[in-house]
Design a protein around this motif. Structure first.
Motif, PDB file in Angstrom:
ATOM      1  N   LEU A  40      17.013 -23.994  -1.759  1.00 33.96           N
ATOM      2  CA  LEU A  40      18.260 -23.329  -1.382  1.00 33.96           C
ATOM      3  C   LEU A  40      17.990 -21.997  -0.687  1.00 33.96           C
ATOM      4  O   LEU A  40      18.653 -21.644   0.292  1.00 33.96           O
ATOM      5  CB  LEU A  40      19.151 -23.116  -2.603  1.00 33.96           C
ATOM      6  CG  LEU A  40      19.848 -24.361  -3.140  1.00 33.96           C
ATOM      7  CD1 LEU A  40      20.594 -24.027  -4.425  1.00 33.96           C
ATOM      8  CD2 LEU A  40      20.794 -24.919  -2.102  1.00 33.96           C
ATOM      9  N   LEU A  41      17.010 -21.256  -1.181  1.00 36.86           N
ATOM     10  CA  LEU A  41      16.663 -19.972  -0.569  1.00 36.86           C
ATOM     11  C   LEU A  41      16.141 -20.178   0.852  1.00 36.86           C
ATOM     12  O   LEU A  41      16.519 -19.447   1.775  1.00 36.86           O
ATOM     13  CB  LEU A  41      15.625 -19.241  -1.426  1.00 36.86           C
ATOM     14  CG  LEU A  41      15.212 -17.868  -0.913  1.00 36.86           C
ATOM     15  CD1 LEU A  41      16.421 -16.923  -0.919  1.00 36.86           C
ATOM     16  CD2 LEU A  41      14.082 -17.314  -1.742  1.00 36.86           C
ATOM     17  N   ARG A  42      15.284 -21.180   1.057  1.00 40.65           N
ATOM     18  CA  ARG A  42      14.782 -21.475   2.406  1.00 40.65           C
ATOM     19  C   ARG A  42      15.908 -21.887   3.334  1.00 40.65           C
ATOM     20  O   ARG A  42      15.952 -21.488   4.499  1.00 40.65           O
ATOM     21  CB  ARG A  42      13.714 -22.563   2.347  1.00 40.65           C
ATOM     22  CG  ARG A  42      12.356 -22.050   1.944  1.00 40.65           C
ATOM     23  CD  ARG A  42      11.285 -23.086   2.218  1.00 40.65           C
ATOM     24  NE  ARG A  42      11.550 -24.358   1.562  1.00 40.65           N
ATOM     25  CZ  ARG A  42      11.052 -24.720   0.391  1.00 40.65           C
ATOM     26  NH1 ARG A  42      10.264 -23.892  -0.270  1.00 40.65           N
ATOM     27  NH2 ARG A  42      11.341 -25.885  -0.150  1.00 40.65           N
ATOM     28  N   ALA A  43      16.836 -22.691   2.841  1.00 38.59           N
ATOM     29  CA  ALA A  43      17.976 -23.106   3.663  1.00 38.59           C
ATOM     30  C   ALA A  43      18.854 -21.910   4.021  1.00 38.59           C
ATOM     31  O   ALA A  43      19.322 -21.787   5.159  1.00 38.59           O
ATOM     32  CB  ALA A  43      18.794 -24.163   2.926  1.00 38.59           C
ATOM     33  N   PHE A  44      19.049 -21.011   3.068  1.00 37.87           N
ATOM     34  CA  PHE A  44      19.848 -19.809   3.331  1.00 37.87           C
ATOM     35  C   PHE A  44      19.167 -18.912   4.360  1.00 37.87           C
ATOM     36  O   PHE A  44      19.805 -18.410   5.295  1.00 37.87           O
ATOM     37  CB  PHE A  44      20.083 -19.041   2.029  1.00 37.87           C
ATOM     38  CG  PHE A  44      20.816 -17.756   2.234  1.00 37.87           C
ATOM     39  CD1 PHE A  44      22.170 -17.750   2.519  1.00 37.87           C
ATOM     40  CD2 PHE A  44      20.141 -16.544   2.156  1.00 37.87           C
ATOM     41  CE1 PHE A  44      22.855 -16.562   2.721  1.00 37.87           C
ATOM     42  CE2 PHE A  44      20.809 -15.353   2.358  1.00 37.87           C
ATOM     43  CZ  PHE A  44      22.167 -15.357   2.639  1.00 37.87           C
ATOM     44  N   VAL A  45      17.863 -18.710   4.237  1.00 37.88           N
ATOM     45  CA  VAL A  45      17.119 -17.871   5.189  1.00 37.88           C
ATOM     46  C   VAL A  45      17.136 -18.518   6.571  1.00 37.88           C
ATOM     47  O   VAL A  45      17.294 -17.833   7.587  1.00 37.88           O
ATOM     48  CB  VAL A  45      15.678 -17.631   4.691  1.00 37.88           C
ATOM     49  CG1 VAL A  45      14.811 -17.011   5.760  1.00 37.88           C
ATOM     50  CG2 VAL A  45      15.697 -16.758   3.453  1.00 37.88           C
ATOM     51  N   TRP A  46      16.983 -19.835   6.642  1.00 36.68           N
ATOM     52  CA  TRP A  46      17.027 -20.533   7.927  1.00 36.68           C
ATOM     53  C   TRP A  46      18.399 -20.354   8.584  1.00 36.68           C
ATOM     54  O   TRP A  46      18.499 -20.056   9.774  1.00 36.68           O
ATOM     55  CB  TRP A  46      16.737 -22.020   7.733  1.00 36.68           C
ATOM     56  CG  TRP A  46      16.897 -22.795   8.992  1.00 36.68           C
ATOM     57  CD1 TRP A  46      16.007 -22.913  10.013  1.00 36.68           C
ATOM     58  CD2 TRP A  46      18.047 -23.542   9.391  1.00 36.68           C
ATOM     59  NE1 TRP A  46      16.512 -23.690  11.020  1.00 36.68           N
ATOM     60  CE2 TRP A  46      17.775 -24.092  10.660  1.00 36.68           C
ATOM     61  CE3 TRP A  46      19.268 -23.807   8.806  1.00 36.68           C
ATOM     62  CZ2 TRP A  46      18.687 -24.884  11.337  1.00 36.68           C
ATOM     63  CZ3 TRP A  46      20.173 -24.600   9.484  1.00 36.68           C
ATOM     64  CH2 TRP A  46      19.872 -25.125  10.743  1.00 36.68           C
ATOM     65  N   SER A  85      18.728 -16.737   9.805  1.00 35.18           N
ATOM     66  CA  SER A  85      17.948 -16.473  11.020  1.00 35.18           C
ATOM     67  C   SER A  85      18.562 -17.155  12.236  1.00 35.18           C
ATOM     68  O   SER A  85      18.533 -16.596  13.345  1.00 35.18           O
ATOM     69  CB  SER A  85      16.499 -16.919  10.833  1.00 35.18           C
ATOM     70  OG  SER A  85      16.424 -18.325  10.725  1.00 35.18           O
ATOM     71  N   THR A  86      19.147 -18.333  12.042  1.00 34.28           N
ATOM     72  CA  THR A  86      19.813 -19.022  13.152  1.00 34.28           C
ATOM     73  C   THR A  86      21.027 -18.227  13.621  1.00 34.28           C
ATOM     74  O   THR A  86      21.234 -18.047  14.828  1.00 34.28           O
ATOM     75  CB  THR A  86      20.240 -20.435  12.725  1.00 34.28           C
ATOM     76  OG1 THR A  86      19.088 -21.165  12.301  1.00 34.28           O
ATOM     77  CG2 THR A  86      20.910 -21.178  13.866  1.00 34.28           C
ATOM     78  N   MET A  87      21.809 -17.726  12.674  1.00 36.04           N
ATOM     79  CA  MET A  87      22.979 -16.927  13.052  1.00 36.04           C
ATOM     80  C   MET A  87      22.561 -15.615  13.716  1.00 36.04           C
ATOM     81  O   MET A  87      23.182 -15.173  14.673  1.00 36.04           O
ATOM     82  CB  MET A  87      23.850 -16.650  11.826  1.00 36.04           C
ATOM     83  CG  MET A  87      24.590 -17.873  11.354  1.00 36.04           C
ATOM     84  SD  MET A  87      25.809 -17.627  10.036  1.00 36.04           S
ATOM     85  CE  MET A  87      25.349 -16.166   9.208  1.00 36.04           C
ATOM     86  N   THR A  88      21.491 -15.001  13.223  1.00 33.07           N
ATOM     87  CA  THR A  88      21.018 -13.743  13.799  1.00 33.07           C
ATOM     88  C   THR A  88      20.527 -13.949  15.225  1.00 33.07           C
ATOM     89  O   THR A  88      20.849 -13.168  16.124  1.00 33.07           O
ATOM     90  CB  THR A  88      19.885 -13.157  12.933  1.00 33.07           C
ATOM     91  OG1 THR A  88      20.359 -12.998  11.608  1.00 33.07           O
ATOM     92  CG2 THR A  88      19.418 -11.827  13.471  1.00 33.07           C
ATOM     93  N   SER A  89      19.752 -14.990  15.453  1.00 32.04           N
ATOM     94  CA  SER A  89      19.256 -15.240  16.809  1.00 32.04           C
ATOM     95  C   SER A  89      20.406 -15.607  17.751  1.00 32.04           C
ATOM     96  O   SER A  89      20.400 -15.209  18.919  1.00 32.04           O
ATOM     97  CB  SER A  89      18.191 -16.336  16.805  1.00 32.04           C
ATOM     98  OG  SER A  89      18.755 -17.579  16.466  1.00 32.04           O
TER      99      SER A  89
END
Length: 115
Positions: A15-21, A24-28
């Motif tokens: 879940l943490l990896r999915a949240f970070v992904w 990062s997608t929204m930030t980029s």
């Protein structure tokens, strides 16, 4: 004896990896949007210049129209830069061609041979 595997830490890591992904997608995506907006603003500043100033830079009104007809996420200033470089290059080639066909008279002749 049965082995007990911790399920919650594995699921929590996933879940943490999915949240970070997702973050990062929204930030980029936000960075790309801001960059596209900045490029459009720069091109709009060029559009406010008059014809003579644009000619000094090496672009024309039609180049600006072409640049603004690109999709929003494409950089309009990249097209303007390519057109300006292309015009400078063609201008230099034309000067070279004219320079090869026309030979200036020599200036190191003595005064009696002057025209």
């Amino acid at each position: 004896m049965s082995a007990q595997y911790p399920v919650i830490p594995v699921a929590g890591g996933t879940l943490l990896r999915a949240f970070v992904w997702g973050l990062s997608t929204m930030t980029s995506g936000a960075k790309r949007f801001a960059r596209a907006r900045r490029h459009r603003r720069d091109a709009a500043a060029l559009a406010r210049l008059d014809r003579r100033m644009l000619a000094d830079i090496g672009i024309s009104r039609s180049d600006l129209r072409d640049a603004f007809s690109e999709p929003f996420w494409e950089d309009p200033t990249a097209l303007l830069r390519e057109r300006a470089i292309e015009r400078r290059w063609n201008s230099a080639l034309m000067r070279d061609e004219v320079g090869q066909s026309f030979q200036r008279p020599r200036t190191d002749r003595s005064a009696r041979h002057s025209i």
